[in-house]
Write an enzyme that holds these catalytic residues in place. Structure first.
Site, PDB file in Angstrom:
ATOM      1  N   GLY A  44       0.776  -1.239   0.000  1.00 17.80           N
ATOM      2  CA  GLY A  44       0.000   0.000   0.000  1.00 17.80           C
ATOM      3  C   GLY A  44       0.806   1.287   0.000  1.00 17.80           C
ATOM      4  O   GLY A  44       0.378   2.300  -0.536  1.00 17.80           O
ATOM      5  N   GLU A  99       3.996   4.283   6.046  1.00 14.59           N
ATOM      6  CA  GLU A  99       2.745   3.514   5.948  1.00 14.59           C
ATOM      7  C   GLU A  99       1.740   4.249   5.069  1.00 14.59           C
ATOM      8  O   GLU A  99       1.779   5.482   4.954  1.00 14.59           O
ATOM      9  CB  GLU A  99       2.131   3.333   7.345  1.00 14.59           C
ATOM     10  N   ASP A 100       0.823   3.488   4.492  1.00  7.20           N
ATOM     11  CA  ASP A 100      -0.268   4.092   3.725  1.00  7.20           C
ATOM     12  C   ASP A 100      -1.351   4.626   4.656  1.00  7.20           C
ATOM     13  O   ASP A 100      -1.802   5.752   4.518  1.00  7.20           O
ATOM     14  CB  ASP A 100      -0.848   3.090   2.713  1.00  7.20           C
ATOM     15  N   ASP A 103      -5.011   2.265  10.905  1.00  4.23           N
ATOM     16  CA  ASP A 103      -6.408   1.966  11.196  1.00  4.23           C
ATOM     17  C   ASP A 103      -6.505   1.612  12.684  1.00  4.23           C
ATOM     18  O   ASP A 103      -6.495   2.508  13.525  1.00  4.23           O
ATOM     19  CB  ASP A 103      -6.806   0.820  10.244  1.00  4.23           C
ATOM     20  N   SER A 104      -6.509   0.327  13.024  1.00  6.39           N
ATOM     21  CA  SER A 104      -6.513  -0.049  14.446  1.00  6.39           C
ATOM     22  C   SER A 104      -5.177   0.332  15.101  1.00  6.39           C
ATOM     23  O   SER A 104      -5.124   0.564  16.306  1.00  6.39           O
ATOM     24  CB  SER A 104      -6.730  -1.558  14.594  1.00  6.39           C
ATOM     25  N   GLY A 105      -4.123   0.351  14.315  1.00  4.80           N
ATOM     26  CA  GLY A 105      -2.782   0.621  14.850  1.00  4.80           C
ATOM     27  C   GLY A 105      -2.027  -0.651  15.210  1.00  4.80           C
ATOM     28  O   GLY A 105      -0.848  -0.618  15.542  1.00  4.80           O
ATOM     29  N   LEU A 108       1.520  -1.593  13.352  1.00  5.84           N
ATOM     30  CA  LEU A 108       2.718  -0.851  13.762  1.00  5.84           C
ATOM     31  C   LEU A 108       3.017  -1.027  15.251  1.00  5.84           C
ATOM     32  O   LEU A 108       4.176  -0.973  15.661  1.00  5.84           O
ATOM     33  CB  LEU A 108       2.574   0.628  13.404  1.00  5.84           C
ATOM     34  N   ASP A 159      -5.745  -0.557  -1.634  1.00  2.24           N
ATOM     35  CA  ASP A 159      -6.554  -1.459  -2.452  1.00  2.24           C
ATOM     36  C   ASP A 159      -7.824  -1.919  -1.758  1.00  2.24           C
ATOM     37  O   ASP A 159      -7.962  -1.842  -0.535  1.00  2.24           O
ATOM     38  CB  ASP A 159      -5.743  -2.705  -2.779  1.00  2.24           C
ATOM     39  N   ARG A 165      -5.481   0.295  -6.676  1.00  2.00           N
ATOM     40  CA  ARG A 165      -4.259   0.923  -6.172  1.00  2.00           C
ATOM     41  C   ARG A 165      -3.788   2.054  -7.089  1.00  2.00           C
ATOM     42  O   ARG A 165      -3.151   2.992  -6.657  1.00  2.00           O
ATOM     43  CB  ARG A 165      -3.114  -0.108  -6.101  1.00  2.00           C
TER      44      ARG A 165
HETATM   45  P1  IMP Z   1      -3.953  -1.594  11.272  1.00  2.83           P
HETATM   46  O1  IMP Z   1      -3.040  -2.632  11.817  1.00  2.83           O
HETATM   47  O2  IMP Z   1      -5.399  -1.867  11.651  1.00  2.83           O
HETATM   48  O3  IMP Z   1      -3.560  -0.173  11.596  1.00  2.83           O
HETATM   49  O4  IMP Z   1      -3.945  -1.864   9.732  1.00  2.83           O
HETATM   50  C1  IMP Z   1      -3.462  -1.012   8.802  1.00  2.83           C
HETATM   51  C2  IMP Z   1      -3.503  -1.700   7.458  1.00  2.83           C
HETATM   52  O5  IMP Z   1      -4.845  -2.086   7.105  1.00  2.83           O
HETATM   53  C3  IMP Z   1      -3.092  -0.700   6.388  1.00  2.83           C
HETATM   54  O6  IMP Z   1      -1.701  -0.717   6.175  1.00  2.83           O
HETATM   55  C4  IMP Z   1      -3.878  -1.178   5.190  1.00  2.83           C
HETATM   56  O7  IMP Z   1      -3.167  -2.181   4.517  1.00  2.83           O
HETATM   57  C5  IMP Z   1      -5.139  -1.758   5.764  1.00  2.83           C
HETATM   58  N1  IMP Z   1      -6.271  -0.791   5.727  1.00  2.83           N
HETATM   59  C6  IMP Z   1      -6.844  -0.178   6.789  1.00  2.83           C
HETATM   60  N2  IMP Z   1      -7.832   0.639   6.409  1.00  2.83           N
HETATM   61  C7  IMP Z   1      -7.860   0.599   5.057  1.00  2.83           C
HETATM   62  C8  IMP Z   1      -8.672   1.267   4.063  1.00  2.83           C
HETATM   63  O8  IMP Z   1      -9.563   2.091   4.329  1.00  2.83           O
HETATM   64  N3  IMP Z   1      -8.393   0.951   2.766  1.00  2.83           N
HETATM   65  C9  IMP Z   1      -7.418   0.060   2.399  1.00  2.83           C
HETATM   66  N4  IMP Z   1      -6.652  -0.579   3.302  1.00  2.83           N
HETATM   67  C10 IMP Z   1      -6.859  -0.319   4.618  1.00  2.83           C
HETATM   68 MG    MG Z   2      -0.665  -1.654   4.644  1.00  2.00          MG
END
Ligand code: IMP
Ligand code: MG
Length: 177
Positions: A44, A99-100, A103-105, A108, A159, A165
């Protein structure tokens, strides 16, 4: 576009470019006189990382890593698997994890301590997008392009099922039932 999917522009190409320039300038100031290692989290972050790197004026090295969360689909499970390891060591380096979206975090939250064990000089996070409402764990984000609402977004590297993408903007994805 698949006719089941409706995509509306959330952040235009122009606004992304402007913000990426600002982030590049800020990073260049903060790391003046130093050499940087950007860790691009595949897939991403690839578009963002390339554009950002072009806007950074201090010397930059780029390496790639791919992670995935174990378990099902769109909800991240909290355990990460490294699908592609870095090519080079990061000991003693000034590292920015690119990072792109956060979300939950959880990704990372687990990845950063793993990378810290490899003894970089310092390490921080730069993300294009942040969905603060969705955060489940506390992480320190030094550089953030845009805070966005809790919507599923695609484009500029992000994506849905490996698609979209290549859109040059960030769009909100709506699925027509
Ligand atoms: P986290 O561990 O929940 O912070 O996940 C983050 C990862 O979830 C990102 O690097 C994305 O690959 C994916 N992700 C979270 N939200 C989105 C979204 O709205 N569109 C596309 N990918 C997302
Ligand atoms: Mg990602």
């Amino acid at each position: 576009m698949d006719n089941k999917h409706n995509i509306s522009v959330l952040i235009s190409e122009e606004d992304i470019e402007k913000r990426v320039c600002e982030l590049g300038e800020q990073i260049s100031r903060d790391y003046e006189g130093k050499e940087l290692k950007l860790i691009c989290i595949l897939k991403g972050s690839i578009f963002f990382c390339c554009e950002l790197a072009k806007r950074i004026t201090v010397p930059v090295k780029i390496d790639f890593m791919q992670t995935s969360s174990y378990g099902s689909g769109t909800v991240s499970s909290g355990v990460i698997e490294i699908k592609k390891e870095l090519d080079e060591d990061i000991a003693g380096e000034h590292v920015i994890v690119v990072e792109d979206i956060i979300d939950s975090g959880n990704t990372l939250y687990r990845l950063i301590p793993m990378l810290k064990e490899r003894n970089p000089e310092d390490i921080c996070i730069c993300t294009l997008l942040d969905k603060p409402e969705r955060r489940e764990v506390d992480i320190d984000v030094k550089y953030n392009g845009f805070c966005i609402p809790d919507e599923f977004v695609v484009g500029y590297g992000l994506d849905y099922d490996q698609r979209y993408r290549n859109l040059p903007f960030i769009g909100s994805l709506h699925i027509n039932e």
